[in-house]
Design a protein around this motif. Structure first.
Motif, PDB file in Angstrom:
ATOM      1  N   ARG A  64       0.839  -1.206   0.000  1.00  0.00           N
ATOM      2  CA  ARG A  64       0.000   0.000   0.000  1.00  0.00           C
ATOM      3  C   ARG A  64       0.868   1.247   0.000  1.00  0.00           C
ATOM      4  N   LEU A  65       1.876   1.245   0.852  1.00  0.00           N
ATOM      5  CA  LEU A  65       2.754   2.416   0.968  1.00  0.00           C
ATOM      6  C   LEU A  65       3.485   2.689  -0.344  1.00  0.00           C
TER       7      LEU A  65
ATOM      8  N   LEU B  46       2.560   5.809   9.089  1.00  0.00           N
ATOM      9  CA  LEU B  46       2.887   4.379   9.074  1.00  0.00           C
ATOM     10  C   LEU B  46       1.775   3.579   9.751  1.00  0.00           C
TER      11      LEU B  46
ATOM     12  N   CYS C 297      10.688   2.110   4.626  1.00  0.00           N
ATOM     13  CA  CYS C 297       9.332   2.634   4.611  1.00  0.00           C
ATOM     14  C   CYS C 297       9.304   4.104   5.019  1.00  0.00           C
TER      15      CYS C 297
ATOM     16  N   TYR D 219      -1.028   3.120   7.416  1.00  0.00           N
ATOM     17  CA  TYR D 219      -0.761   2.143   6.356  1.00  0.00           C
ATOM     18  C   TYR D 219      -0.817   0.713   6.877  1.00  0.00           C
ATOM     19  N   GLY D 220      -0.920   0.550   8.204  1.00  0.00           N
ATOM     20  CA  GLY D 220      -1.071  -0.793   8.756  1.00  0.00           C
ATOM     21  C   GLY D 220       0.179  -1.379   9.377  1.00  0.00           C
ATOM     22  N   PHE D 221       1.150  -0.531   9.697  1.00  0.00           N
ATOM     23  CA  PHE D 221       2.375  -1.027  10.317  1.00  0.00           C
ATOM     24  C   PHE D 221       2.238  -1.134  11.834  1.00  0.00           C
TER      25      PHE D 221
ATOM     26  N   MET E  98      -0.877  -7.860  15.043  1.00  0.00           N
ATOM     27  CA  MET E  98       0.369  -7.194  15.447  1.00  0.00           C
ATOM     28  C   MET E  98       1.572  -7.778  14.690  1.00  0.00           C
ATOM     29  N   ILE E  99       2.379  -6.909  14.159  1.00  0.00           N
ATOM     30  CA  ILE E  99       3.589  -7.343  13.468  1.00  0.00           C
ATOM     31  C   ILE E  99       4.742  -7.371  14.472  1.00  0.00           C
TER      32      ILE E  99
END
Lengths: 112, 112
Positions: free
Chosen positions: A101-102, B33, B14, B36-38, B1-2
């Motif tokens: 996405r980024l 960030l 990123c 964007y889902g980080f 969670m990453i």
DNA sequence: CTGACTACATTGTATCACAAAGTAGCCCCC
DNA sequence: GGGGGCTACTTTGTGATACAATGTAGTCAG
């Protein structure tokens, strides 16, 4: 060449994936990873990683004599290892989607 | 969670990508960030990372006063930063292809 | 019996994400 | 007008981990 920092964390899940295909020993795992395009993984990386996985209960070791060379320590995936592999796959694809996405947004700005 | 280990190395690229979209300051980058889902990136992560990028010459800082709150340190991408971003994208997709090949083979063994 | 290859282990190092704590400016509201 | 809350940056210390380097040991070819 893939920088070592990018491999952090990824390697553990990939080793679990290789072992899931079939029980394997350290030296063999490093060669398989190289064949998949991860580059030559150092022995100083693979053996401590396997010991960590063994201590965490994700893999179970079994010594087997080898026809050529010293005995091999084959590792097999445990149930806990299966779960850890599934969690890795989920986390890795979540991260991949975020990066995609980024980068998609980042490229768009180039050509207005 | 990453898990944080998976973010290692990825985060730097990123952050460069976010800055390439438009010059940004630390607090803003962390929020983007997260969008964007980080996940929520800690301040103790983002500011040291930006200082490293500044020292390596990938970004150039510029202080601007803010209407609400203290001054902001905006970072803009340099030519070196563009190159570093391109290298990150190349390395990341190389790694992604290797992981995809490995996981494709790993799944196949399930259903013979 | 020397070299090459296989195979595993250990020690030390560098890097990096993060928690925690501190500093400081601006705002709202009672 | 003082306390709480948000923005914003910095610094210090910690834990995880990929890797280089080194050592040990087995088999086999020449």
């Amino acid at each position: 060449m893939i920088p070592s920092q990018l491999l952090k964390g990824t390697l553990e899940g990939c080793v679990l994936a290789v072992i899931r295909q079939a029980p394997a020993y350290g030296y063999e795992i490093a060669q398989k990873l190289a064949a998949y395009g991860f580059g030559q993984i150092a022995e100083g990386t693979i053996y401590p990683l396997l010991l960590r996985l063994e201590r965490s209960g994700a893999v179970r070791p079994e010594l087997r004599p080898s026809a050529l060379g010293p005995s091999r320590k084959y590792y097999a995936l445990t149930e806990g290892g299966e779960r850890a592999l599934e969690e890795f796959i989920a986390s890795y694809s979540e991260l991949g989607r975020a990066v995609d996405r980024l980068l998609a947004d980042t490229k768009k700005e180039e050509q207005p």
